[in-house]
Motif scaffolding. Structure first.
Motif, PDB file in Angstrom:
ATOM      1  N   PHE C 100       0.768  -1.250   0.000  1.00 37.47           N
ATOM      2  CA  PHE C 100       0.000   0.000   0.000  1.00 37.47           C
ATOM      3  C   PHE C 100       0.790   1.286   0.000  1.00 37.47           C
ATOM      4  N   ILE C 101       2.074   1.253   0.304  1.00 36.98           N
ATOM      5  CA  ILE C 101       2.800   2.532   0.252  1.00 36.98           C
ATOM      6  C   ILE C 101       2.750   3.118  -1.164  1.00 36.98           C
ATOM      7  N   PRO C 102       3.129   2.364  -2.205  1.00 40.47           N
ATOM      8  CA  PRO C 102       3.064   2.989  -3.542  1.00 40.47           C
ATOM      9  C   PRO C 102       1.641   3.446  -3.896  1.00 40.47           C
ATOM     10  N   LEU C 103       0.648   2.629  -3.564  1.00 35.86           N
ATOM     11  CA  LEU C 103      -0.718   2.997  -3.928  1.00 35.86           C
ATOM     12  C   LEU C 103      -1.165   4.250  -3.191  1.00 35.86           C
ATOM     13  N   MET C 104      -0.754   4.403  -1.945  1.00 36.31           N
ATOM     14  CA  MET C 104      -1.232   5.548  -1.170  1.00 36.31           C
ATOM     15  C   MET C 104      -0.495   6.838  -1.503  1.00 36.31           C
ATOM     16  N   ILE C 105       0.696   6.714  -2.106  1.00 37.32           N
ATOM     17  CA  ILE C 105       1.390   7.948  -2.480  1.00 37.32           C
ATOM     18  C   ILE C 105       1.298   8.217  -3.971  1.00 37.32           C
ATOM     19  N   GLY C 106       0.583   7.360  -4.697  1.00 36.51           N
ATOM     20  CA  GLY C 106       0.377   7.609  -6.119  1.00 36.51           C
ATOM     21  C   GLY C 106       1.539   7.170  -6.993  1.00 36.51           C
ATOM     22  N   ALA C 107       2.249   6.145  -6.574  1.00 37.20           N
ATOM     23  CA  ALA C 107       3.405   5.661  -7.353  1.00 37.20           C
ATOM     24  C   ALA C 107       3.072   4.324  -8.009  1.00 37.20           C
ATOM     25  N   PRO C 198      -0.861  10.241   4.005  1.00 39.78           N
ATOM     26  CA  PRO C 198      -1.649   9.526   5.016  1.00 39.78           C
ATOM     27  C   PRO C 198      -0.802   9.177   6.233  1.00 39.78           C
ATOM     28  N   VAL C 199      -1.439   9.064   7.382  1.00 42.61           N
ATOM     29  CA  VAL C 199      -0.716   8.759   8.616  1.00 42.61           C
ATOM     30  C   VAL C 199       0.023   7.425   8.493  1.00 42.61           C
ATOM     31  N   PHE C 200      -0.580   6.459   7.788  1.00 43.03           N
ATOM     32  CA  PHE C 200       0.074   5.160   7.607  1.00 43.03           C
ATOM     33  C   PHE C 200       1.420   5.335   6.928  1.00 43.03           C
ATOM     34  N   ILE C 201       1.511   6.260   5.988  1.00 38.59           N
ATOM     35  CA  ILE C 201       2.778   6.495   5.303  1.00 38.59           C
ATOM     36  C   ILE C 201       3.791   7.097   6.271  1.00 38.59           C
ATOM     37  N   TRP C 202       3.353   8.036   7.073  1.00 36.82           N
ATOM     38  CA  TRP C 202       4.242   8.627   8.075  1.00 36.82           C
ATOM     39  C   TRP C 202       4.780   7.557   9.030  1.00 36.82           C
ATOM     40  N   MET C 203       3.867   6.712   9.516  1.00 44.19           N
ATOM     41  CA  MET C 203       4.308   5.693  10.469  1.00 44.19           C
ATOM     42  C   MET C 203       5.275   4.723   9.795  1.00 44.19           C
TER      43      MET C 203
END
Lengths: 204, 352, 625
Positions: C100-107, C198-203
């Motif tokens: 989900f990191i790439p999906l949540m940051i648009g990569a 998103p907070v998940f990305i920060w964490m």
């Protein structure tokens, strides 16, 4: 565009959010973790540097040959200079010059490692081994890992030369040389710290 | 599944479980190592800190969990009501940062104070040196020059300052010694025993009695079998006990004398005579100490570090094969016959 | 070098191109497939670790247990801890981060796809290497914390497997960490500033930095142990002057950040699930982000709270007591902000939300018991008792595992295109919550009644019988709940209701792509204008009032000037998996260092790695047809 411009333009592969190249960031992150790695090894050495029971071999600082190690330190320092020259050549598009300076760096690195091996065999003859005492363990594991890092660096330098010769280094030669250069300078700086802390600072 | 979705039920289950927990923890019957039942000033000081902290923790727990449950119930999805779109509330956030910080600062003051006061060597303390082995305890009363094992006797109403010394190697196997920790919950918190280092702790009992404890720092196969007892006597009785420790036990006769012969010069298939590891005639610091000092063994309630009641049946099983009854025991299986065992037990029974 | 050309000419080493079938999984560099591999493997280890726990509980159900002998017990509790920490919680978190990191940051993928694959294979092979110890002389039996000098004295190969296996897992973690750091910092879609992530990305970012700096420390400790056990060094040999406390310092300097590594991703998940199912933004975004960063920093300053009884002295003990108390403050901020997120919301009780609520409620308990540990004089009572076991199970199971299950139920429709059954999900939740509290709640009591940790057996008449029995029963209930989950996961493959792109009316970018996402994630690179940008393409936000759905034709956040036409995706590759095999080969060489096979194995392993790295470096990341 000129060779220089092409070389400089190849410092970055894709667009990035921070403007910094991905692989350069990876190298910096990796070197950050290596600081903790060597920091833990150096701390262990500082704890154990005089931990030698009677009849368990010499205390390391008693058998150091500072002049000798100074020379090999100088050799490694000079290799950082040749590394800078290699990078500068690659940035100017001078591939032949780059290869010469890379080889010079590798050669100086080999000299350093060779000097280490010679120094270690000497220490072993004098009774300082991996198992002779905690001091011996700490000394050899610290310097051994450093030597291993230098050796991996030498392999990478030679690989750069080989890739350049079979025309696999471009595009982006300067970027790749800079990457290995970062690693090489780091390993050199670690040595400066080790030389100072392990060899130069006297026991009370 | 509708039933299980109801948050009320969840709250109910949670509350019930918690209540049960709290209720039953208060009525622990016959828990000889009960941390919440201090029997001396050292344990009591820690317990008082606990009372404050646990009390605050319970209050915080109830308030925060109640807030959670209340919120979840009050704002469950209902037709006709939309969620309010706010992003925060700086005042509330600051308040809920500062209040916990202040509460913690409040707890910190008595905690730090106790840390320092409990670390100091108390004046007039009885000095004991303790060495932790695989898997038994050696005690040295440094003032009286007396050595004993596994059961520590102390006077009531007087602090006992214990120097926990980490041996470097195991006396039997020669391997590196390992960590242990010494713990008698009703008298004090633990301190670890670290090879090559010295740590210190104070214990004190108000009343006479037997206090149980065990090693808490994982030490290998025998970790579950490394227990201890502290037996507290009134001061006068303690002095008598200590004096008795310094005296020689009665001379053995009959079967016990045969046992003494085996003890000092028996030839066993599985190992040397007992006296090469155990002292049975003297409690001086110079006596053999590879294994526990047995000079006054008959006076002990238990043996093998608190694992077995000191009786014939258990001794017989132990002497037949120590490691079979206590995993990790390093005393060898000497290959004794039952007659030899009986004689040795008779001898040990004279070690009063 | 001609290596790559050689491989291509030879044909059998030509660049893999499979997109289906098991071979495609071995050579994949797609972050989504790698995420699934991580999740699946971690789940298998969860089952194994759970069985180890059930065996422990069976042995301790009553006094004088005889099911397991002391040596087997010691191996089981050691492997249970190692498995749950290194082979379950960490990789499950990494699996979700991967997907989900790439999906949540648009990569379209992570920064280094082959390095990503390498991380997975090193983890999987490292786990297998560790478990092979069971049949090669005995598993590690010195505890997951492996204190010295016991760690160097235990006979057989077990603790050497420990030193090498954890080393391999550390390499996997480090490789993953650098990948995520560069991905998050460098590959965000245009307009996604750090404070719009998103907070998940920060964490995930904080977790990755913690990994970056913590793993090398334990690497040093593990190398030192390896040299002690296999090559006669004396780092931890007290007979030669070695100090066992050195191990403890190195281990806990790693070990404490490690627990934040385990909990922060789950906290990130909760911070996504609560706003989604309450239909309002996270309360206090900046505070939650900064609290996470603060926890990351402060986590480096508390390590010696694991060493309060080792004789560090009152000054050190007081200092660490204070730092430990104050790390509760940022944690409290998060909990209050989660409650604030729910406040005023429109809460729907679906399984993802239930598990997040479970996280918050259980973490409150675990966090509070953690604060009680900071009371040093009383920690001397609590240390090494079941009270501590209660604390960390409340934060790691009640916290991390519940949080990860929340993420699994939340993101399952996106990954597989089908919902997990709500009914079974609720049953799973309640059984797990009840079973968990039955199992671990009594541990608080047992610890305070004087029951130490890591004992293979306890005698009668200590007052521990009743609660141990309850706990064992609870463990059975947990097992039942896991079976319910497995049933749910298996059933949904065929009977699961199909889910569209946005099953939960979500807030973040992953819900803007189809379920499952295509290989390239986004047809066009999104342009981000807000935090929770996807939500803002559906609703106009009116402060203090309800959101309004955007009329058709509203901004869809696509950049008209972004790339069209052919999307270049990184191509599959053998070399990451191949390189990963070199590590266990070297490992066995060290294990068997008293035989003639030792140096050949070690050298072979090094050669495998070197050749693989050459191939890797020389092949282009995108294979041109």
């Amino acid at each position: 565009m000129s060779a220089q411009e092409a070389a400089l333009a190849s410092t970055q592969e894709h667009h990035t959010s921070t403007g910094l190249d991905n692989t350069k960031m990876v190298m910096w992150a990796f070197l950050g973790s290596e600081c903790l790695f060597f920091g833990s090894l150096i701390t262990t050495y500082l704890l154990y540097r005089s931990t030698v029971l009677p009849d368990s071999g010499p205390v390391p600082s008693e058998i150091y040959d500072i002049p000798y190690t100074s020379v090999s330190s100088f050799v490694l320092l000079m290799s950082s200079l040749t590394m800078v020259l290699a990078l500068s050549s690659s940035q100017r598009g001078d591939m032949r010059g780059m290869r010469i300076w890379l080889l010079a760096t590798a050669l100086l690195g080999v000299t350093f490692v060779g000097g280490q091996i010679f120094e270690f065999t000497d220490f072993v003859h004098e009774g300082l081994t991996l198992g002779s005492s905690p001091a011996g363990s700490a000394f050899f594991v610290l310097t051994g890992f450093h030597g291993a890092h230098v050796s991996v660096g030498i392999l990478m330098l030679l690989s750069l030369v080989g890739m350049s010769m079979s025309d696999k280094l471009q595009p982006g030669a300067a970027r790749k040389v800079e990457l290995i250069g970062l690693y090489w300078h780091f390993v050199d700086i670690v040595w400066v710290v080790i030389f100072t802390v392990v060899y130069l600072i006297p026991l009370e | 599944m509708r039933l299980l979705q109801a948050p009320k039920r969840r709250a109910g289950v949670g509350a019930l479980a918690l209540l049960l927990t709290l209720l039953l923890s208060a009525c622990a019957e016959n828990a000889p190592q009960d941390v919440l039942d201090p029997a001396g000033p050292v344990a009591r000081e820690a317990d008082q800190l606990w009372d404050i902290t646990f009390g605050i923790a319970v209050v915080v727990f109830v308030l925060v969990e109640a807030a959670l449950v209340f919120t979840v119930l009050k704002f469950r999805r209902r037709p006709g009501r939309e969620a309010a779109q706010f992003h925060g509330n700086t005042r509330v956030e600051v308040l809920l940062t500062v209040i916990p910080a202040l509460i913690l600062a409040g707890i910190a003051v008595p905690t730090v104070s106790s840390i320092f006061s409990l670390a100091a060597e108390p004046p007039g303390a009885l000095q004991v040196k303790l060495i932790g082995h695989r898997f038994w305890w050696e005690y040295q009363y440094t003032g009286a020059g007396v050595v004993t094992a596994n059961e520590l006797h102390i006077p009531t109403g007087r602090p006992v300052y214990i120097n926990l010394e980490g041996a470097l190697t195991d006396r039997v196997t020669g391997e590196a010694a390992v960590n242990h920790s010494y713990w008698i919950p009703r008298l004090a918190g633990t301190q670890d025993i670290i090879p090559g280092r010295n740590t210190y702790m104070t214990i004190e009992a108000d009343e006479p009695g037997t206090y149980l404890g065990q090693c808490k720092e994982f030490c290998g196969l025998g970790h579950a079998y490394m227990r201890q007892r502290v037996i507290a006597h009134r001061p006068a009785e303690f002095e008598t006990w200590l004096q008795d420790q310094g005296e020689a036990p009665p001379a053995p006769t009959g079967l016990a004398a045969e046992g003494e012969q085996l003890f000092t010069s028996g030839q066993f298939p599985g190992g040397p005579a007992c006296v090469s590891c155990h002292a049975a005639e003297s409690t001086e610091l110079t006596a053999p100490n590879t294994g526990p000092n047995l000079t006054h063994f008959a006076g002990r309630q238990t043996f093998a570090a608190g694992v077995f009641e000191n009786n014939e049946e258990n001794l017989s099983a132990w002497l037949a094969d120590p490691a079979a009854v206590k995993p990790g025991a390093t005393m060898p299986d000497l290959g004794l016959t039952q007659e030899q065992i009986d004689a040795l037990i008779a001898y040990l029974e004279t070690r009063e | 070098m001609a290596t790559a050309a050689l491989f291509e000419r030879r044909g059998f080493m030509s660049r893999p191109s499979a997109t289906t079938g098991w071979w495609s999984w071995v050579t994949t560099v797609d972050h989504k497939k790698i995420g699934i591999l991580y999740g699946f493997t971690a789940f298998i280890f969860f089952l194994i670790g759970g069985i180890e726990a059930l065996a422990i509980r069976a042995q301790l159900a009553g006094p004088d247990g005889t099911i397991l002998d002391a040596d087997t017990y010691n191996q089981l509790f050691t492997m249970h801890g190692i498995t749950m920490i290194f082979l379950v919680v960490m990789p499950m978190g990494v699996g979700l981060m991967n997907y989900f990191i790439p999906l949540m940051i648009g990569a379209r993928d992570v920064a280094f796809p082959r390095l990503n694959a390498f991380s997975y294979w090193v983890f999987a092979l490292g786990g297998l290497f560790l478990y092979s110890s069971f049949v090669l002389g005995g598993a590690p039996s010195g505890g997951w914390f492996g204190y010295a000098p016991l760690n160097r004295e235990l006979p057989n190969y077990g603790m050497t497997f420990y030193s090498l296996g954890l080393q391999m897992l550390g390499v996997a973690s480090l490789a993953g960490a650098v990948n995520f750091i560069i991905t998050i910092l460098n590959m965000r879609a245009p307009g996604m500033t750090l404070m719009r992530m998103p907070v998940f990305i920060w964490m995930s970012l904080v977790t990755s930095f913690l990994l970056l700096f913590a793993m090398p420390i334990i690497a040093v400790a593990l190398f030192q142990l390896m040299f002690d056990r296999a090559y006669g060094a004396n780092f931890f040999n007290p007979a030669e002057g070695g100090d066992p406390i050195l191990w403890q310092h190195l281990f806990w300097l790693f070990g404490h950040p490690e627990v934040y590594i385990m909990i922060l991703p789950a906290m990130g998940i909760v911070s996504e699930v609560l706003p989604t199912f309450a239909r309002k933004p996270i309360f206090g975004y900046a505070a939650i982000v900064f609290a996470g960063i603060a926890i990351g920093f402060m986590g480096w300053g508390v390590w010696a709270h694991h060493m309060f009884t080792t004789g560090l002295g009152p000054v050190a003990n007081a200092a660490f007591a204070l730092s430990t108390m104050f790390i509760a403050v940022p944690t409290g901020i998060k909990i209050f902000n989660w409650i604030g997120t729910l406040w005023g919301g429109s809460i729907e009780f679906k399984p993802p939300l239930m598990f997040s609520l479970g996280f918050v409620s259980m973490f409150i308990i675990g966090g509070l018991s953690g604060v009680t540990h900071s009371i040093v004089p009383h920690d001397a009572q609590q240390q090494d008792t079941y009270y501590i076991v209660a604390h960390f199970h409340y934060v790691l199971f009640g916290g991390a595992i519940f949080g990860l299950f929340s993420g699994i139920y939340y993101w399952w429709p996106k990954i597989f295109g089908r919902y997990l059954s709500n009914g079974l999900g609720h049953l799973h939740f309640w059984l797990m919550l009840i079973g968990f509290n039955l199992t671990f709640g009594p541990f608080h009591i047992l610890g305070l009644q004087g029951m130490p940790r890591r004992i293979s057996v306890y005698p009668d008449e200590m007052g521990w019988n009743f609660w141990n029995l309850i706990s064992t029963i609870g463990s059975g209930v947990i097992a039942a709940s896991v079976l319910v989950f497995i049933l749910n996961a298996v059933r949904t493959r065929t009977k699961g209701e199909e889910a569209g792109a946005d099953p939960w009316d979500g807030r973040t970018l992953e819900w803007s792509v189809p379920s499952p996402p295509p290989a390239y994630n986004f047809a066009e690179e999104p342009v981000v204008r807000h935090r929770d940008d996807f939500w803002h393409t559906k609703y106009i936000e009116v402060p203090e009032k309800s959101p309004r759905r955007v009329l058709a034709g509203g901004a869809n956040g696509h950049d008209e000037h972004s790339e069209h036409g052919h999307i270049h995706l990184p191509s599959p590759s053998y070399f990451p998996a191949m390189a990963a095999t070199g590590l266990p080969v070297m490992g066995y060489g060290v294990i068997y260092n008293d035989t003639g096979a030792s140096w050949p194995l070690i050298v072979s392993g090094i050669l495998i790695i070197m050749l693989s790295l050459f191939g890797w470096v020389l092949e282009p990341s995108v294979h041109e047809e």
